[in-house]
Enzyme design. Structure first.
Site, short mmCIF file in Angstrom:
data_model
loop_
_atom_site.label_atom_id
_atom_site.label_comp_id
_atom_site.label_asym_id
_atom_site.label_seq_id
_atom_site.Cartn_x
_atom_site.Cartn_y
_atom_site.Cartn_z
N GLU A 12 65.87 18.15 67.79
CA GLU A 12 67.13 18.04 67.04
C GLU A 12 67.21 16.72 66.28
OE1 GLU A 12 70.59 19.35 69.16
OE2 GLU A 12 71.84 17.77 68.31
N ARG A 42 77.08 4.04 32.84
CA ARG A 42 78.39 3.41 32.83
C ARG A 42 78.28 1.97 32.28
NH1 ARG A 42 83.97 3.83 33.06
NH2 ARG A 42 84.87 2.21 34.40
N GLN A 71 73.48 -7.57 39.24
CA GLN A 71 72.78 -7.57 40.54
C GLN A 71 73.64 -6.99 41.66
OE1 GLN A 71 71.31 -11.58 41.10
NE2 GLN A 71 69.38 -11.06 40.10
#
Lengths: 86, 383
Positions: free
Chosen positions: B245, B271, B282
């Site tokens: 799992e 953007r 940065q």
């Protein structure tokens, strides 16, 4: 016999947290005493498969095979006749 | 050592990505809002034969290894934006694997083909109202009667797929005199058995299409042929199941982290603020770099875990490290992605907020991060 000694050493040094316990007997109950809990089984399986070059299958991971040192050694012997040590 | 996926595994990933983008992402916002299980999509994805990838062909699977299954799940995590559906599918695969590893021939023939096709929906019931991280303190009991049948009593909690399960693997106490290691067993209970009741799905913060609920057993009679493995083997079965799992679930997270990284890079390049793309700053580029570093490191430890498993080696440590590292960094990546998108990231329309909500539970289920630290410490030599 070498496999028994290796197992004893592993269990006393890696699984038993009480530093006063330096020796366990071959018939000492490992599961009932809580020495082998779910994490302990993981560590032990990893050790057995690495140290003895055997593969413990899912069907062999049952309490009866880990109840004490004798049972574990018998399982290793069954998986690798005779016990091989790396 | 070679952790490069094979041509077959790459091809499988590409076909899953193409399929998921085409078939699995429609009406997701509505399903999330209504906390509705997408049954039609479940049928579609099971039709892609994903569940049966690690199941032997004799039982309706593809007979591939864990790394191939992981590659498929990673592709789903990348291209399917419904993390609840993916989690449900992984639970199905995990239950199938428990039957493959511990079931007898009759059980494999009886259940696995239907599980692989998705016709039998499975869940695994370990957690109880008072037994979460301390799962060995479970109280659900299975008392054996004279006829050999078990009488199951107790309540399981937060069970994934529980409210829609046809088949439940129930972790229960069969011998209260013995410690957990020898006193617990796994019983397979079919829906419809007298004394077995499934609750409605619980309302959750994230993974809302995933159905989690309470399972109640009241004098539920379970025949001895439904015992998985041997009596007393329960804790050991759960141990082995957890290793698998903790390798498969983070696979979906790695895919999601890859998708989030790409979304963020695209946004940061497009953007513009103060006359240049925000990715030039940065403060933004370092977020992207951190996501990439954590993605690559997480993928390496995860592939190692699956690779060891396919070579019949134990991978308890690697699986725990993978689960811990990836779940924590998925959550961080989602949070940074929201921040990087600013107000847009906070809006439902951009769908990043859903990834963040879905990511929160990753550090809780399948053993919390705190439990993973404990496991890693024990496996590193601490007693």
């Amino acid at each position: 016999m070498k496999s028994m000694e290796l197992l004893k050493k592993f269990i006393t040094t890696e699984l038993i947290s009480d530093p006063a316990v330096i020796e366990i007997s071959e018939s000492a109950p490992l599961i009932e005493s809580g020495i082998l809990d779910s994490m302990g089984i993981m560590k032990l399986l990893d050790f057995i498969e690495t140290a003895f070059s055997v593969k413990i299958s899912d069907g062999d991971i049952i309490p009866e095979n880990f109840i004490n040192l004798e049972a574990i050694c018998a399982l290793i012997d069954h998986k690798s006749v005779p016990c091989r040590v790396n | 050592m070679d952790f490069i996926l094979s041509d077959m595994q790459r091809s499988l990933q590409n076909s899953i990505i193409e399929f998921a983008r085409r078939e699995l992402n429609d009406q997701l916002a509505e399903a999330d809002a209504q906390a509705r299980f997408p049954m039609e999509k479940w049928r579609r994805v099971c039709g892609m034969e994903v569940v049966g990838i690690p199941v032997p062909e004799a039982y309706g699977g593809q007979g591939e290894g864990l790394l191939t299954a992981l590659a498929a799940i990673e592709a789903l995590g990348y291209a399917c934006r419904d993390s609840g559906l993916i989690h449900s599918l992984i639970t199905q695969m995990l239950c199938a694997l428990q039957i493959v590893h511990f079931g007898n021939e009759d059980q494999k023939q009886r259940w696995l083909p239907g599980i692989c096709r998705g016709e039998i929906i499975c869940s695994q019931a370990v957690t109880e109202p008072d037994a979460g991280s301390d799962m060995m303190s479970i109280r659900t009991s299975a008392e054996r009667s004279g006829s050999g049948a078990y009488r199951l009593n107790g309540t399981k909690m937060f069970i994934t797929n529980g409210p829609i399960a046809d088949l439940v693997i129930v972790f229960s106490v069969t011998d209260p005199e013995k410690k957990t290691m020898g006193g617990t067993s796994c019983l397979v209970v079919e829906n419809g058995r007298s004394g077995f009741r499934r609750s409605a799905a619980l309302d959750k913060m994230g993974l809302r299409t995933l159905q989690n609920g309470e399972l109640i057993f009241t004098d539920c009679r379970v025949p001895p042929e439904n015992l998985l493995g041997k009596e007393g083997q329960g804790a050991m079965i759960i141990n082995e199941a957890m290793q698998v799992e903790r390798t498969l679930i983070p696979g979906a997270h790695i895919g999601t982290m890859q998708r989030i990284l790409e979304v963020c890079v695209k946004y940061a390049n497009g953007r513009r603020q103060f006359g240049q793309p925000i990715g030039r700053y940065q403060a933004v580029s370092q977020k992207i770099a951190r996501m990439r570093v954590n993605l690559e490191l997480g993928r390496l430890i995860l592939y190692k875990s699956a690779w060891l498993n396919d070579r019949k080696k134990r991978a308890y440590l690697e699986a725990s490290i993978a689960k811990l590292f990836i779940s924590e960094h998925l959550k961080k990546a989602c949070l940074e992605a929201v921040q990087l998108h600013g107000a847009y990231g906070f809006m439902k329309e951009f769908e990043i907020e859903r990834d963040l909500r879905d990511s929160i539970a990753a550090t809780i289920y399948s053993g919390t991060s705190e439990i993973q630290y404990n496991i890693i410490a024990r496996l590193s030599g601490l007693k």
